[in-house]
Design a protein around this motif. Structure first.
Motif, PDB file in Angstrom:
ATOM      1  N   PRO A   4      22.649  21.080  -9.713  1.00 16.23           N
ATOM      2  CA  PRO A   4      22.600  21.104 -11.182  1.00 16.23           C
ATOM      3  C   PRO A   4      21.195  20.895 -11.744  1.00 16.23           C
ATOM      4  O   PRO A   4      20.930  21.222 -12.897  1.00 16.23           O
TER       5      PRO A   4
ATOM      6  N   ALA B 271      26.011  26.212 -10.425  1.00 20.24           N
ATOM      7  CA  ALA B 271      24.646  26.406 -10.931  1.00 20.24           C
ATOM      8  C   ALA B 271      24.429  27.862 -11.340  1.00 20.24           C
ATOM      9  O   ALA B 271      23.795  28.143 -12.357  1.00 20.24           O
TER      10      ALA B 271
ATOM     11  N   LEU C 216      15.746  24.203 -11.562  1.00 20.28           N
ATOM     12  CA  LEU C 216      14.985  24.565 -12.745  1.00 20.28           C
ATOM     13  C   LEU C 216      15.183  26.032 -13.092  1.00 20.28           C
ATOM     14  O   LEU C 216      15.256  26.877 -12.208  1.00 20.28           O
ATOM     15  N   PRO C 217      15.241  26.332 -14.377  1.00 17.72           N
ATOM     16  CA  PRO C 217      15.425  27.732 -14.776  1.00 17.72           C
ATOM     17  C   PRO C 217      14.274  28.638 -14.351  1.00 17.72           C
ATOM     18  O   PRO C 217      14.433  29.840 -14.282  1.00 17.72           O
TER      19      PRO C 217
ATOM     20  N   GLU D 115      26.318  28.501 -14.637  1.00 14.94           N
ATOM     21  CA  GLU D 115      25.682  27.835 -15.782  1.00 14.94           C
ATOM     22  C   GLU D 115      24.317  28.429 -16.123  1.00 14.94           C
ATOM     23  O   GLU D 115      23.649  27.957 -17.029  1.00 14.94           O
TER      24      GLU D 115
ATOM     25  N   LYS E  49      21.609  28.367 -14.314  1.00 12.65           N
ATOM     26  CA  LYS E  49      20.488  27.590 -13.790  1.00 12.65           C
ATOM     27  C   LYS E  49      19.703  28.354 -12.725  1.00 12.65           C
ATOM     28  O   LYS E  49      18.670  27.887 -12.273  1.00 12.65           O
ATOM     29  N   THR E  50      20.192  29.499 -12.340  1.00 10.45           N
ATOM     30  CA  THR E  50      19.514  30.320 -11.327  1.00 10.45           C
ATOM     31  C   THR E  50      19.138  31.692 -11.884  1.00 10.45           C
ATOM     32  O   THR E  50      18.889  32.612 -11.120  1.00 10.45           O
ATOM     33  N   ASP E  51      19.062  31.816 -13.185  1.00  2.93           N
ATOM     34  CA  ASP E  51      18.797  33.124 -13.786  1.00  2.93           C
ATOM     35  C   ASP E  51      17.437  33.719 -13.422  1.00  2.93           C
ATOM     36  O   ASP E  51      17.265  34.932 -13.456  1.00  2.93           O
TER      37      ASP E  51
END
Length: 163
Positions: free
Chosen positions: A26, A53, A29-30, A56, A58-60
């Motif tokens: 979680p 993750a 870092l973006p 949400e 968070k792995t974009d």
């Protein structure tokens, strides 16, 4: 004040497992572009945390995901693949490494192939499936079907060594 951007995170082998993953993932870092989990047996709990993750966002920014020899099992793979499917507009990963996981068991290759198309992985250029036990497996036909249909338009490298 300028913040520092971490772009690559490489875990040492056997440094993260199912106990730590729900606390660590979680916090991804973006701005993270590369995540190496090679040699870390994540277990079902760890793969659920990774999938959350992904869901949400968070792995974009992630472009390289290394899951080599992570003990990926049927449930873990299904969980991560479902998270891929839920990402609107596809996931931007360019390199996906699932080498060293037994993909010849329990329809795992069918599950993986269910996300191998341009709508879900539009940027996928490198797919590493080394030493996955696919040599005499009927599941290699699943992968051949994906390629035959042209589902991975940007794929440049498919590595199936050691199968």
């Amino acid at each position: 004040k300028q913040s520092q951007r971490v772009r690559r995170f490489i875990f040492a082998e056997h440094s993260i497992g199912p106990e730590e993953a729900p606390s660590v993932f979680p916090l991804l870092l973006p701005s993270l572009e590369s995540l190496c989990l090679k040699g870390n047996p994540l277990g079902t709990v760890g793969f659920r945390a990774l999938a959350e993750a992904i869901r949400e966002g968070k792995t974009d920014s992630l472009r390289h995901l290394d899951l080599e020899s992570c003990g990926l099992d049927k449930e873990g793979l299904q969980t991560v693949c479902e998270a891929f499917k839920e990402r609107e507009g596809g996931w931007k990963v360019e390199t996906l490494n699932v080498s060293g996981n037994r993909l010849n068991e329990a329809d795992m290759m069918v599950t993986l192939c269910s996300v191998l198309f341009v709508a879900l992985l539009p940027c996928l250029r490198v797919l590493l499936l080394r030493v996955c036990g696919l040599r005499d497996s009927p599941y290699i036909e699943e992968l051949a079907g994906v390629l035959k249909k042209g589902n991975l338009l940007n794929l440049e490298t498919l590595d199936v060594q050691g199968n």
